[in-house]
Design an enzyme around this catalytic site. Structure first.
Site, PDB file in Angstrom:
ATOM      1  N   ARG A  69      -3.295   5.513   2.007  1.00 43.60           N
ATOM      2  CA  ARG A  69      -3.275   4.233   2.445  1.00 43.60           C
ATOM      3  C   ARG A  69      -3.690   3.371   1.167  1.00 43.60           C
ATOM      4  NH1 ARG A  69      -0.368   5.052   6.076  1.00 43.60           N
ATOM      5  NH2 ARG A  69      -1.042   5.116   8.415  1.00 43.60           N
TER       6      ARG A  69
ATOM      7  N   GLU B  56      -0.622  -4.922   1.780  1.00 45.87           N
ATOM      8  CA  GLU B  56       1.084  -4.747   1.985  1.00 45.87           C
ATOM      9  C   GLU B  56       1.508  -6.067   3.023  1.00 45.87           C
ATOM     10  OE1 GLU B  56       2.310  -1.013   3.492  1.00 45.87           O
ATOM     11  OE2 GLU B  56       0.949   0.091   2.162  1.00 45.87           O
TER      12      GLU B  56
ATOM     13  N   HIS C  75       6.510   1.982   1.060  1.00 45.07           N
ATOM     14  CA  HIS C  75       5.706   2.784   2.324  1.00 45.07           C
ATOM     15  C   HIS C  75       6.634   3.341   3.031  1.00 45.07           C
ATOM     16  CE1 HIS C  75       1.868   2.659   4.970  1.00 45.07           C
ATOM     17  NE2 HIS C  75       2.638   3.771   4.967  1.00 45.07           N
TER      18      HIS C  75
HETATM   19  C1  GLV Z   1       2.659   6.207   7.366  1.00 46.55           C
HETATM   20  O1  GLV Z   1       2.003   5.709   6.506  1.00 46.55           O
HETATM   21  C2  GLV Z   1       1.998   6.773   8.704  1.00 46.55           C
HETATM   22  O2  GLV Z   1       0.843   6.979   8.914  1.00 46.55           O
HETATM   23  O3  GLV Z   1       2.978   7.310   9.309  1.00 46.55           O
END
Ligand code: GLV
Length: 325
Positions: free
Chosen positions: A243, A272, A290
């Site tokens: 994250r 983000e 991401h």
């Molecule tokens: C992506 O970041 C997820 O947590 O699936």
């Protein structure tokens, strides 16, 4: 007959929604092809007495949102992480929270290695160089990367993804693995000779490549700020597929600018879809939007899991991927 209602905050791939409809539920999917704002989500949830919410990692599910949906029994997050959901509020209200580990998590390992290789083999820089017409023939002086075998690979966070990334470092690339986690991982030590370090700082000081695999919590927010970044070996690489808020992005930009950190591979960002000033101008970063879990297989798997979690919870059972009741 009562028909349970499910609100889905955004269209998702796979047959998860079909599974929910086949189970007899009324399924409403947000018609907007973007994340809903909190106010939009609250407004949508107030429209009907929903029994379940299928949420995405971009939805902030907090007390106000729970207040707008008092009949909801489960929030099924379509993600591996679940930091976007206030677990204490869910618990207080007896609401299940579930996630979708599994296929998506395996893919994150591969994406992490994609970033590492892109950085250490200088693939994106080389590609740009070729496309811009700068390649005039073989040159022993250009694009020196680093060899992985024999180097030290540092992992912070050895849950399912971190341990899998470590396994590939030891087995696939013959690297020495060191790790820090709040719990010791005996299997990692026994099977791959990984060395446990008592603090994250020790990993930062010793590793040539550091990869972050912690969940986002109060404790891990800005785990890597300017002080800890300064502890890293000069010329080390940093990779983050967990994250964005785990790293102070402005401090990272500074460390990359000075060359303290040779390069960073980032799939996640602090705010983000925004970036810290200067980040996208740096040549020594590889940035992806991401997408570390983005394969068709993983996305479909995640949809199936989210649907199964909802179906189980609405049948009065504990859902298979419950992280909270
Ligand atoms: C992506 O970041 C997820 O947590 O699936």
């Amino acid at each position: 007959m009562y028909r349970e209602r499910v609100f889905v905050t955004r269209k998702i791939p796979g047959n998860g929604l079909a599974m929910l409809r086949e189970a007899g539920f009324e399924v409403d999917v947000s018609s907007k092809d973007r994340p809903l704002s909190k106010q939009e989500l609250i407004k949508a949830l107030r429209k009907k007495p929903y029994d379940a919410v299928l949420s995405l990692l971009t939805d902030q599910i907090d007390a106000e949102v729970f207040d707008a949906a008092p009949t909801v029994k489960i929030v099924a997050n379509y993600a591996i992480g679940f930091n976007n959901i206030d677990l204490a509020e869910a618990k207080r209200r007896g609401v299940f929270v579930t996630n979708t580990p599994g296929g998506g998590a395996d893919r994150v390992t591969e994406h992490t290695w994609g970033l590492i290789l892109a950085l250490t083999c200088r693939i994106v820089e080389g590609d740009n160089f070729v496309r811009r017409g700068k390649y005039k023939g073989w040159d022993p002086m250009i694009f020196h990367g680093i060899k992985l075998a024999g180097k030290t690979f540092g992992i912070i966070g050895t849950g399912r993804i971190g341990a899998d990334v470590a396994r590939r470092a030891a087995r696939g690339f013959e690297m020495k693995v060191i790790y820090y986690d709040i719990v010791r991982n005996d299997a990692l030590e026994k099977d791959f000779g990984a060395a446990f370090k008592r603090t994250a700082e020790e990993v930062l000081r010793e590793a040539d490549i550091v990869s972050i695999h912690v969940p986002l919590t109060k404790e891990t927010t800005h785990l890597l700020g300017s002080e800890r970044l300064a502890m890293m070996k000069r010329g080390a690489f940093l990779v983050n597929t967990s994250r964005g808020k785990v790293i102070d992005e402005a401090a990272l930009v500074e460390a990359l600018r000075t060359g303290k950190i040779a390069g960073a591979g980032l799939d996640v960002f602090e705010k983000e879809p925004k970036f810290a000033k200067g980040l996208t101008k740096l040549p020594n970063v590889v940035l992806t939007p991401h997408i570390a879990s983005a394969t068709k297989e993983a996305r479909f798997d995640m949809a199936r899991m989210a649907a199964e979690n909802i179906i189980a919870a609405l049948a009065g059972k504990t859902p298979p991927n419950a992280v909270q009741i």
